[in-house]
Scaffold this motif. Structure first.
Motif, PDB file in Angstrom:
ATOM      1  N   TYR A   8       0.848  -1.206   0.000  1.00  7.54           N
ATOM      2  CA  TYR A   8       0.000   0.000   0.000  1.00  7.54           C
ATOM      3  C   TYR A   8       0.879   1.250   0.000  1.00  7.54           C
ATOM      4  CZ  TYR A   8      -3.326   3.560   1.490  1.00  7.54           C
ATOM      5  OH  TYR A   8      -4.089   4.700   1.569  1.00  7.54           O
ATOM      6  N   GLU A   9       1.901   1.228   0.852  1.00 10.56           N
ATOM      7  CA  GLU A   9       2.815   2.371   0.924  1.00 10.56           C
ATOM      8  C   GLU A   9       3.542   2.567  -0.402  1.00 10.56           C
ATOM      9  OE1 GLU A   9       5.306   1.693   4.309  1.00 10.56           O
ATOM     10  OE2 GLU A   9       3.643   1.799   5.732  1.00 10.56           O
ATOM     11  N   LEU A  10       3.864   1.474  -1.057  1.00  9.51           N
ATOM     12  CA  LEU A  10       4.527   1.544  -2.365  1.00  9.51           C
ATOM     13  C   LEU A  10       3.607   2.188  -3.403  1.00  9.51           C
ATOM     14  CD1 LEU A  10       7.315   0.519  -3.475  1.00  9.51           C
ATOM     15  CD2 LEU A  10       6.091  -1.476  -4.319  1.00  9.51           C
ATOM     16  N   SER A  11       2.340   1.790  -3.388  1.00 12.97           N
ATOM     17  CA  SER A  11       1.383   2.349  -4.352  1.00 12.97           C
ATOM     18  C   SER A  11       1.166   3.840  -4.114  1.00 12.97           C
ATOM     19  CB  SER A  11       0.045   1.606  -4.277  1.00 12.97           C
ATOM     20  OG  SER A  11      -0.605   1.834  -3.048  1.00 12.97           O
ATOM     21  N   GLU A  12       1.169   4.248  -2.846  1.00 16.98           N
ATOM     22  CA  GLU A  12       1.003   5.667  -2.519  1.00 16.98           C
ATOM     23  C   GLU A  12       2.241   6.477  -2.918  1.00 16.98           C
ATOM     24  OE1 GLU A  12      -1.834   7.351  -0.721  1.00 16.98           O
ATOM     25  OE2 GLU A  12      -2.526   5.642  -1.908  1.00 16.98           O
ATOM     26  N   ASP A 202      15.937 -19.396 -17.479  1.00 17.31           N
ATOM     27  CA  ASP A 202      15.936 -20.603 -18.316  1.00 17.31           C
ATOM     28  C   ASP A 202      14.822 -20.547 -19.360  1.00 17.31           C
ATOM     29  OD1 ASP A 202      18.092 -21.615 -16.956  1.00 17.31           O
ATOM     30  OD2 ASP A 202      16.945 -23.049 -15.741  1.00 17.31           O
ATOM     31  N   ALA A 203      13.719 -19.865 -19.031  1.00 15.61           N
ATOM     32  CA  ALA A 203      12.591 -19.742 -19.968  1.00 15.61           C
ATOM     33  C   ALA A 203      12.804 -18.622 -20.981  1.00 15.61           C
ATOM     34  CB  ALA A 203      11.301 -19.489 -19.189  1.00 15.61           C
ATOM     35  N   GLY A 204      13.913 -17.882 -20.824  1.00 14.14           N
ATOM     36  CA  GLY A 204      14.197 -16.791 -21.751  1.00 14.14           C
ATOM     37  C   GLY A 204      13.529 -15.481 -21.375  1.00 14.14           C
ATOM     38  N   ILE A 205      13.117 -15.357 -20.121  1.00 11.37           N
ATOM     39  CA  ILE A 205      12.465 -14.132 -19.649  1.00 11.37           C
ATOM     40  C   ILE A 205      13.519 -13.163 -19.107  1.00 11.37           C
ATOM     41  CG2 ILE A 205      10.873 -13.173 -17.928  1.00 11.37           C
ATOM     42  CD1 ILE A 205       9.368 -15.874 -18.044  1.00 11.37           C
ATOM     43  N   THR A 206      13.433 -11.907 -19.494  1.00 12.31           N
ATOM     44  CA  THR A 206      14.316 -10.881 -18.960  1.00 12.31           C
ATOM     45  C   THR A 206      13.787 -10.427 -17.605  1.00 12.31           C
ATOM     46  OG1 THR A 206      14.927 -10.104 -21.170  1.00 12.31           O
ATOM     47  CG2 THR A 206      15.306  -8.584 -19.333  1.00 12.31           C
ATOM     48  N   VAL A 207      14.632 -10.491 -16.589  1.00 11.72           N
ATOM     49  CA  VAL A 207      14.248 -10.096 -15.230  1.00 11.72           C
ATOM     50  C   VAL A 207      14.909  -8.761 -14.901  1.00 11.72           C
ATOM     51  CG1 VAL A 207      14.347 -10.718 -12.776  1.00 11.72           C
ATOM     52  CG2 VAL A 207      13.996 -12.499 -14.513  1.00 11.72           C
ATOM     53  N   LEU A 208      14.131  -7.800 -14.431  1.00  8.47           N
ATOM     54  CA  LEU A 208      14.647  -6.457 -14.147  1.00  8.47           C
ATOM     55  C   LEU A 208      14.712  -6.125 -12.665  1.00  8.47           C
ATOM     56  CD1 LEU A 208      12.979  -4.380 -17.016  1.00  8.47           C
ATOM     57  CD2 LEU A 208      15.263  -5.407 -16.939  1.00  8.47           C
ATOM     58  N   ALA A 209      14.161  -6.977 -11.813  1.00  7.00           N
ATOM     59  CA  ALA A 209      14.238  -6.758 -10.363  1.00  7.00           C
ATOM     60  C   ALA A 209      14.151  -8.103  -9.664  1.00  7.00           C
ATOM     61  CB  ALA A 209      13.106  -5.844  -9.888  1.00  7.00           C
ATOM     62  N   ASN A 210      14.928  -8.262  -8.586  1.00  7.19           N
ATOM     63  CA  ASN A 210      14.863  -9.529  -7.857  1.00  7.19           C
ATOM     64  C   ASN A 210      15.175  -9.343  -6.386  1.00  7.19           C
ATOM     65  OD1 ASN A 210      17.776  -9.241  -8.435  1.00  7.19           O
ATOM     66  ND2 ASN A 210      17.937 -11.297  -7.584  1.00  7.19           N
ATOM     67  N   ALA A 211      14.690 -10.281  -5.608  1.00  3.24           N
ATOM     68  CA  ALA A 211      14.924 -10.334  -4.164  1.00  3.24           C
ATOM     69  C   ALA A 211      14.962 -11.820  -3.766  1.00  3.24           C
ATOM     70  CB  ALA A 211      13.800  -9.603  -3.427  1.00  3.24           C
ATOM     71  N   MET A 219      10.495  -8.418  -1.739  1.00  2.00           N
ATOM     72  CA  MET A 219       9.979  -8.071  -3.055  1.00  2.00           C
ATOM     73  C   MET A 219       9.571  -6.597  -3.103  1.00  2.00           C
ATOM     74  SD  MET A 219       9.250  -9.022  -6.163  1.00  2.00           S
ATOM     75  CE  MET A 219       8.729 -10.706  -6.523  1.00  2.00           C
ATOM     76  N   VAL A 220       8.986  -6.107  -2.021  1.00  2.00           N
ATOM     77  CA  VAL A 220       8.572  -4.700  -1.971  1.00  2.00           C
ATOM     78  C   VAL A 220       9.767  -3.784  -2.203  1.00  2.00           C
ATOM     79  CG1 VAL A 220       7.694  -2.869  -0.473  1.00  2.00           C
ATOM     80  CG2 VAL A 220       6.577  -5.096  -0.486  1.00  2.00           C
ATOM     81  N   LYS A 221      10.891  -4.094  -1.544  1.00  2.00           N
ATOM     82  CA  LYS A 221      12.084  -3.254  -1.705  1.00  2.00           C
ATOM     83  C   LYS A 221      12.642  -3.358  -3.114  1.00  2.00           C
ATOM     84  CE  LYS A 221      15.254  -0.410  -0.394  1.00  2.00           C
ATOM     85  NZ  LYS A 221      14.900   1.004  -0.169  1.00  2.00           N
TER      86      LYS A 221
END
Length: 272
Positions: A8-12, A202-211, A219-221
């Protein structure tokens, strides 16, 4: 969404809308499926739990099979939340319940403290192989048992074009995403956990954020950092998989300690 929750804080903070749309759901196995695994609950002295779903399934199977779990059974839990959840089925004070802090190393160290037990390892399918593989390397006495399965959720009402970022929490999320939507023209992707990251790459997906990472323990951070970079117009480099050499070294050190203790317990050879 609950006010003052991290999301919620992230959305705000960024004036974005966050929707919760599960890609998967976890269901307990039937008694017939459990019996097909030929695992006898009462031949074990301790149960290892990593999730509340497997706790539910374990006690439902015991009830359906009319198995009375002895008072002496020990419960080894990965987190305090899982340990406290056991109160739904047993009197917490009277049982021998232990829990780790959620980290892999803490969990292994806790299991080693109870190394003389015969463990039933409660697992969901699919699961990361590192826990059973590590217990085998450490020569623990254990039997793995699949107590829950992950199945795809109904996603007919989801249009990925409505979203700017997907947060995936498990390899099963990745599998469902690929089967349902493919890997082309996806929104930005954030993942939680090494297994999820590996599955996505492995599926060929580009990942731009991880935790979790030192910079982003949640994940929030991770999403916070990503959105901050987007807001500033910064270039965001794709995430790469880095082998956790510290974890491998930890397992080797535990193997060495256990081998050393085993040698120390051997009776001395009688003198001739």
């Amino acid at each position: 969404m609950i006010e003052k929750s991290p999301f919620y804080e992230l959305s705000e903070k960024y004036k974005v809308e966050i929707a919760y749309k599960p890609f998967i759901r976890v269901v307990g196995v039937s008694l017939k499926e459990f019996r097909a695994q030929r695992v006898e609950i009462l031949t074990h002295t301790a149960v290892i739990f990593t999730s509340r779903t497997t706790v539910d399934s374990f006690f439902h199977i015991c009830e359906e099979a009319r198995i009375t779990v002895p008072e002496t059974m020990k419960y080894i839990c990965q987190t305090e939340a899982v340990a406290l959840y056991l109160q739904k089925y047993i009197v917490y004070r009277k049982r021998k319940i232990s829990f780790a802090d959620g980290s892999f190393t803490s969990f292994i160290e806790l299991i080693i403290k109870h190394k003389d037990e015969k463990f039933l390892l409660a697992l969901s399918e699919p699961h990361k192989p590192e826990l059973p593989e590590t217990l085998a390397k450490l020569k623990m006495s254990f039997d793995p048992a699949i107590l829950a399965r992950t199945v795809a959720a109904d996603m007919d009402d989801i249009a990925l074009t409505d979203y700017g970022l997907l947060a995936l929490y498990s390899p099963s999320d990745v599998k469902t995403l690929v089967e349902k939507f493919g890997t082309e023209n996806l929104p930005a992707v954030a993942v939680f956990g090494e297994g999820t990251l590996r599955a996505a790459l492995d599926a060929g997906i580009t990942v731009l954020a991880n935790a979790p990472t030192p910079e982003a323990p949640s994940m929030v951070k991770a999403i916070d950092i990503y959105l901050n970079k987007v807001q500033k117009g910064e270039e965001i480099a794709p995430v790469e998989l880095i082998t956790d050499t510290q974890k491998e070294e930890f397992i080797r050190s535990q193997q060495h300690k256990l081998a050393k203790k085993s040698r120390a317990r051997r009776p001395a050879e009688p003198r001739k």
